[in-house]
Design a protein around this motif. Structure first.
Motif, PDB file in Angstrom:
ATOM      1  N   LYS A  83       0.782  -1.231   0.000  1.00 52.90           N
ATOM      2  CA  LYS A  83       0.000   0.000   0.000  1.00 52.90           C
ATOM      3  C   LYS A  83       0.815   1.283   0.000  1.00 52.90           C
ATOM      4  O   LYS A  83       0.259   2.363  -0.043  1.00 52.90           O
ATOM      5  CB  LYS A  83      -0.957  -0.008   1.178  1.00 52.90           C
ATOM      6  N   ALA A  84       2.126   1.153   0.059  1.00 50.24           N
ATOM      7  CA  ALA A  84       2.938   2.364   0.053  1.00 50.24           C
ATOM      8  C   ALA A  84       2.927   2.988  -1.337  1.00 50.24           C
ATOM      9  O   ALA A  84       2.642   2.323  -2.323  1.00 50.24           O
ATOM     10  CB  ALA A  84       4.357   2.044   0.463  1.00 50.24           C
ATOM     11  N   VAL A  85       3.214   4.276  -1.416  1.00 52.33           N
ATOM     12  CA  VAL A  85       3.305   4.919  -2.713  1.00 52.33           C
ATOM     13  C   VAL A  85       4.754   5.287  -3.026  1.00 52.33           C
ATOM     14  O   VAL A  85       5.031   6.081  -3.895  1.00 52.33           O
ATOM     15  CB  VAL A  85       2.382   6.166  -2.821  1.00 52.33           C
TER      16      VAL A  85
ATOM     17  N   LYS B 188      -5.293   6.428   0.253  1.00 54.93           N
ATOM     18  CA  LYS B 188      -4.181   7.243  -0.237  1.00 54.93           C
ATOM     19  C   LYS B 188      -3.740   6.779  -1.633  1.00 54.93           C
ATOM     20  O   LYS B 188      -3.472   7.600  -2.514  1.00 54.93           O
ATOM     21  CB  LYS B 188      -3.008   7.160   0.750  1.00 54.93           C
ATOM     22  N   GLN B 189      -3.699   5.480  -1.839  1.00 47.53           N
ATOM     23  CA  GLN B 189      -3.294   4.993  -3.169  1.00 47.53           C
ATOM     24  C   GLN B 189      -4.294   5.409  -4.245  1.00 47.53           C
ATOM     25  O   GLN B 189      -3.915   5.797  -5.343  1.00 47.53           O
ATOM     26  CB  GLN B 189      -3.154   3.465  -3.163  1.00 47.53           C
TER      27      GLN B 189
ATOM     28  N   LEU C  71      -4.483   3.752   4.025  1.00 44.19           N
ATOM     29  CA  LEU C  71      -3.467   3.527   2.990  1.00 44.19           C
ATOM     30  C   LEU C  71      -4.108   3.241   1.634  1.00 44.19           C
ATOM     31  O   LEU C  71      -3.629   3.677   0.590  1.00 44.19           O
ATOM     32  CB  LEU C  71      -2.538   2.389   3.403  1.00 44.19           C
ATOM     33  N   SER C  72      -5.205   2.496   1.644  1.00 49.20           N
ATOM     34  CA  SER C  72      -5.916   2.222   0.389  1.00 49.20           C
ATOM     35  C   SER C  72      -6.437   3.526  -0.205  1.00 49.20           C
ATOM     36  O   SER C  72      -6.326   3.781  -1.401  1.00 49.20           O
ATOM     37  CB  SER C  72      -7.103   1.289   0.631  1.00 49.20           C
TER      38      SER C  72
ATOM     39  N   GLU D 292     -10.082   2.549   4.882  1.00 48.48           N
ATOM     40  CA  GLU D 292      -8.691   2.228   5.197  1.00 48.48           C
ATOM     41  C   GLU D 292      -7.781   3.303   4.623  1.00 48.48           C
ATOM     42  O   GLU D 292      -7.795   3.584   3.418  1.00 48.48           O
ATOM     43  CB  GLU D 292      -8.340   0.855   4.626  1.00 48.48           C
TER      44      GLU D 292
END
Ligand code: SF4
Lengths: 214, 464
Positions: A51-53, B82-83, B79-80, B77
């Motif tokens: 999930k990191a960018v 954010k993506q 992180l999701s 969520e």
């Protein structure tokens, strides 16, 4: 769809201007054994950690579900947690890196500190991905691989020498050597730390005329 | 003229340059992107001070991370979310068409490309996702790439690729009733193993393949990556052209006629040579299910798990490790095993035909009380079609609920995770350890075998 093939030799002067990936030359190191076959990219880095960018930090979750127990504590039986194993070479069973195209798998292996992955067989996409990240995939014979596992089994500090220039890997304790294959272009890129994108950018004119002719 | 393969014809027509002793510079016609494998490529590109070279040849959709319920709400969520937000911002900055969550064409990248007519015969197509092979069903060269290569395509609309070897897999004859293209895929992978196709690009041919619908062809090409191949393809024919005609992005009018004439030439010449070739009899294939932790570990649903007695050394250790994870014993019969979850969906089996098959089987029956079922359409358009055809009513009266589109339990990046130790019969493509959630035990199968499992609560044969 008319076009002609043109053979292009990369001018060395161009290579000198760029240096994107870490250069690779020669490594002498002990190795961490992972004698498991068909290790897929979901094991190397499970999807929930994608999930990191950005590219960094994936090493913490390398082999996450094998490395840690359910309660989050390190699994002492897993090679990466075993203090007797160390080094920048990962030795894995055949068909390493099958499955997803996630480059995060290559990033995780690199970020953890490995610079060479040895196996008797690599999945295609994974092999391409590691090469694009300054990690060297060394494909050896079944016999040589077995010899490496045996040497590490006998002496976890057993040393191996990987020389990209001569394309050889040496099992120092057994005094055996294996000459591995690598695409000459990729070899050049690794030795000099070249980057594919700069090369492609240098082809812009050809690409545009290809589009026009299409 | 020398006889050439379909693969060669398309590949050679896209080579911009060949590096001596190295890879080819291959021109890419269509580039699909999603939220997981693109952010690092965008930041790399921007770090070089570049813009996407051909944004109009790029198509974006968020699919891997998205929830499959309440999609109108912000993603919970962090992180999701954010993506997905990063993808939206990147597409805006680079003028890339984006089919976001609220768009009527949103869906899994490999479902929406074909259904919008973006995927066409003769094209080169890439995406930072291994199941890009799906698009090969249209007679295109389509394959998954890593993030560094996504950046290459952003920068130059080209990638560097060594030319793979060629393999042809022929399936001749007629498939028995209730045997689907998913069963062909699992059968072939069980035969040649998950590494049997490595280094190759596969063309599927033969009378059984010709008779498949486009949806079924996509399922098969989708799974070609699971035998280790870079991709799979099927020569375009009347089935392909009929599917494409009239779709949003398909050529229209005179342009259609011109393209059609070109597409009709896309086939392997008689006498063309493949590096490797296999031929199977369709009549030998029965509904399949997997018992292990790679897609090559599959048997007929009536069959038993191999004993592994013929294996030695690390092969045997790997086999036993896999069965231990699954909670199975060598030689055990699978039929009658109690299951907990059923997943119908993914880019393998998330198309309208898959839901029709599922609905037809469960019609008038009831879901087993202990089974949790996730019924997840591959796209908004598939979802709409399910509704229009009245399949939702059939599902609801059998105790199933339809969810919203996304990758969902295929890789369990969102909330649809199979709990540890639980058994899932899944129409997706990978049964790797933990693929559907940490400790999840996945058995891959067709929508029909999954439907039978959902109704009985056990591994069952849909023919009975
Ligand atoms: S459905 Fe599964 S295989 Fe397909 S694109 Fe999504 S995660 Fe990948």
């Amino acid at each position: 769809m008319g076009f002609t093939l043109t053979f292009f030799l990369y001018p060395l002067s161009f290579f000198n201007q760029i240096n994107m990936i870490e250069k690779f030359n020669k490594i002498v190191s002990s190795a961490v054994p992972l004698p498991i076959e068909n290790v897929d990219t979901d094991q190397i880095i499970p999807a929930r950690f994608l999930k990191a960018v950005e590219r960094k930090g994936f090493g913490d979750n390398l082999f996450r579900d094998w490395r840690y127990k359910k309660d989050g504590t390190p699994n002492p039986d897993f090679a990466l947690n075993n203090p007797k194993y160390s080094g920048t070479i990962l030795v894995a069973g055949k068909n390493f890196g099958s499955g997803s195209s996630r480059e995060h798998a290559a990033w995780a292996v690199y970020d953890f500190g490995f610079r060479v992955v040895v196996s008797s067989f690599f999945a295609d996409i994974f092999k391409g991905n590691v090469l694009n990240n300054g990690l060297l995939p060394v494909q050896v014979s079944e016999d040589f691989l077995t010899g490496m596992f045996e040497a590490i089994d006998k002496n976890p500090a057993a040393s191996f020498e990987v020389d990209l220039q001569s394309q050889t890997i040496r099992n120092v304790s057994l005094s055996t050597e294996y000459k591995f294959d690598i695409n000459p272009y990729k070899k050049e890129c690794l030795l000099k730390g070249y980057d594919d994108i700069d090369y492609l950018l240098s082809l812009k004119k050809e690409i545009i005329s290809f589009e026009t002719a299409k | 003229m020398e006889a050439t393969t379909l693969f060669d014809k398309i590949w050679d027509a896209h080579v911009v340059n060949i590096i001596e002793g190295g890879p080819s510079v291959l021109y890419i016609d269509r580039h699909f992107i999603h939220e997981v494998t693109s952010p690092v490529a965008f930041s790399g590109l921007e770090g070089r001070g570049l813009k996407v070279f051909r944004p109009q040849n790029t198509v974006a959709t968020p699919d891997h991370n998205v929830p499959t319920i309440e999609q109108h709400l912000p993603i919970r969520e962090e992180l999701s979310r954010k993506q997905v937000e990063t993808l939206t911002a990147n597409c805006e900055r680079h003028n890339i068409p984006l089919y976001g969550l609220s768009h009527k064409w949103h869906g899994i990248v490999h479902i929406i490309g074909p259904e919008l007519g973006i995927t066409q015969p003769g094209m080169t197509i890439v995406c930072g996702d291994s199941h890009t092979s799906t698009h090969g069903a249209f007679g295109s060269i389509a394959f998954g790439i890593g993030t560094s290569e996504v950046e290459m395509v952003f920068a130059s609309q080209c990638i560097l690729q060594p030319k793979p070897k060629k393999m042809r897999i022929n399936v001749e004859g007629t498939l028995a009733k209730n045997v689907t293209s998913k069963d062909i895929a699992l059968y072939v992978i069980a035969k040649i193993s998950t590494s049997g196709g490595t280094g190759h690009f596969v063309e599927f041919a033969g009378s059984a393949i010709r008779s498949l619908s486009m949806e079924a062809r996509m399922t098969l090409c989708n799974m070609s990556i699971e035998c280790g191949a870079r991709g799979g393809m099927i020569a375009p024919d009347e089935t392909t052209f009929a599917y494409l005609k009239g779709r949003e992005e398909a050529p229209k009018g005179a342009a259609w006629d011109q393209k059609l004439a070109e597409w009709k030439k896309l086939k392997t010449d008689d006498g063309a040579v493949f590096d490797t070739e296999y031929t199977y009899d369709a009549a030998d294939i029965s509904p399949m299910i997997t018992y292990g932790t790679n897609p090559g570990m599959g048997v007929g649903v009536q069959g038993s798990i191999p004993t592994g007695d013929d294996l030695t050394g690390s092969d045997r250790a790997t086999f036993l490790k896999s069965l231990e994870y699954m909670g199975f014993k060598p030689g055990e019969i699978l039929k009658g095993k109690k299951i907990d979850y059923v997943f119908i969906g993914s880019c393998t089996n998330g198309r309208i035909e898959d839901f029709r098959l599922f609905a037809e089987y469960i019609k008038g029956k009831k879901k087993a009380s202990w089974v949790t079922a996730w019924i997840v359409p591959g796209s908004k358009q598939v979802e709409q079609q399910i509704r229009e055809e009245g399949l939702v009513e059939i599902m609801e009266s059998a105790g199933f609920a339809l969810r919203q589109p996304g990758c969902s339990a295929c890789l369990a990046m969102n909330d649809d995770k199979v709990p540890e130790g639980k058994y899932a019969v899944s129409t997706s493509n990978r049964n790797f350890e933990g693929r559907q959630g940490p400790g999840a035990r996945t058995m891959l199968a067709s929508p029909l075998v999954a439907a039978a499992a959902a109704v009985s609560g056990f591994v069952s044969d849909p023919r009975e």
